[in-house]
Design an enzyme around this catalytic site. Structure first.
Site: not given
Ligand code: PLP
Length: 404
Positions: A143, A228, A257
């Site tokens: 993702f 990532d 995040k």
């Protein structure tokens, strides 16, 4: 019972139904306030938060360090313009390069945006150093975000037919399969991008051997390796960055995040050898936005000073232990994860029902797919919080089993 809150909630839910663009099914409540491990809705119901704003609120809700940073910075300077440097921007870049293996930083607001920067840099590398190579290899079930390019990068089956045509130039290979990577590489390959623990994909970690092989393959062919770490970074897995578990470095890493602790902030970190952009190649109105920079600096300092990576490691092991103890009783399988990015499977595919039941019990947990429950509490979580979480989870599981 909070009558005023009930009436107000009913009115807001009705307004939401008529005004909010439909993109998600959300529970019939309105969140109002947060403090530490807890959220409160407008009716005064309190929720123990093991979703943590989707692995975002690493310091818990409304922590003093974020409030103080916002107050101080907003009375000094809210926004200059992306064409000027500002002090917290430089300080945050210095801190990030001091505590990581990377040399340079570009700031953005969302994870997808940081990843877009990584893909642009990979293609720049391809055009300068690899004769125009432009393909990026990513993993099935990975993702990387929701911009059109990142939806193309993301190997999610449900998205295959959405918003066609996709951005070309991405190849998806199964995780932890070196042969598949070797078969996918061709003279057009400029980068490999992956998460070290697939988060949205259901908490699946890369194997150490596989990662070492990727590093070797990239070195051999001059291909850029991109981690990532938007979900795994900032202490989440029990180290400040997940790559530290493996002792393997990427050429480029993205953060998001947790780095803003709830404030929109992301970063693209780059080794000096890939300092390849020319003026004008990359930018953004909010790149280096002073409020975001001040918050990021405060969050990073707190995570480091309070050794929250270590707490994530200790508390994560305790949660795993508690889950193992009830695994047989409730038929929980594949209990897994690192630090405070944890998951288990329920073979009856009732995970969404369990998550909904927990919400009613005042516990927020996440079901990333019908068979999986994921836990990603703030890094400040304590054993007492976990004990309470387990009480509530087991109550819901008891109820679910009594219905069979
Ligand atoms: C959440 C996430 C993203 C996207 O971040 P946004 O801030 O939603 O754009 C990208 N990669 C990973 C691994 C993520 O977990």
């Amino acid at each position: 019972m909070d009558m005023k809150g009930k009436v107000e909630t009913a009115q807001l839910l009705s307004d939401a139904k008529n005004t909010i663009l439909y993109t998600a099914v959300r529970p019939e409540l309105v969140m109002e306030r947060g403090d530490g491990m807890y959220l409160w809705d407008m009716e005064g119901n309190r929720y123990l938060d093991f979703i943590g704003g989707w692995a975002v609120t690493c310091l818990g809700h409304s922590p003093a360090v974020i409030r103080d940073a916002l107050t101080a910075q907003s009375s000094l300077l809210v926004n200059a313009s992306p064409s000027f440097l500002n002090k917290p921007m430089i300080e945050l870049a210095k801190l990030l390069t001091d505590v990581s293996c990377f040399d340079r930083v570009f700031f953005a607001s969302s994870g997808a945006e940081a990843n877009e920067g990584a893909i642009k840099l990979a293609r720049k590398h391809g055009s300068i150093n690899l004769g125009g190579a432009h393909e990026i290899i990513t993993t099935v079930n990975g993702f990387h975000g929701r911009t059109l390019a990142m939806m193309s990068a993301t190997g999610k089956k449900q998205w295959e037919k959405l918003y066609e045509p996709k951005l070309p130039g991405f190849r998806h290979v199964p995780l932890n399969d070196v042969e598949a990577v070797l078969a996918a590489i061709n003279p057009n390959t400029c980068a490999i991008m992956l998460e070290l623990v697939q988060g949205e994909g259901g908490v699946h970690a890369v194997d150490a051997d596989y990662l070492a092989a990727l590093r070797q393959i990239c070195d051999k062919h001059g291909i850029m390796l991109i981690f990532d770490e938007i979900q795994t970074g900032i202490g989440r897995t029990g180290k400040l960055f997940a790559y530290e578990h493996y002792g393997i470095q990427a050429d480029v890493m993205t953060l998001g995040k947790g780095i803003g602790g709830g404030f929109p902030l992301s970063a693209l970190l780059v080794k000096e050898a890939f300092n390849l952009f020319e003026a004008g190649d990359q930018g953004g109105t909010y790149s280096g936005q002073p409020l975001a920079m001040a918050v990021g600096l405060a969050v990073m300092k707190e995570v480091i000073d309070k050794q929250l990576s270590l707490n994530a490691d200790i508390q994560g092991q305790y949660i795993l232990e508690r889950l193992q103890n009830v695994a047989d009783q409730y038929r929980l399988t594949n209990i897994r994860g690192k630090g405070l990015l944890l998951a288990f499977d329920m073979e009856d595919r009732k995970a969404p029902e369990i998550a909904a039941g927990c919400l009613k019990e005042g516990l927020l947990i996440n079901a990333p797919n019908p068979s999986t429950i994921r836990l990603m509490p703030p890094l400040i979580v304590t054993k007492e919080d976990t004990d309470l979480m387990m009480d509530r989870l087991c109550r819901v599981l008891d109820h679910e089993f009594s219905l069979r």
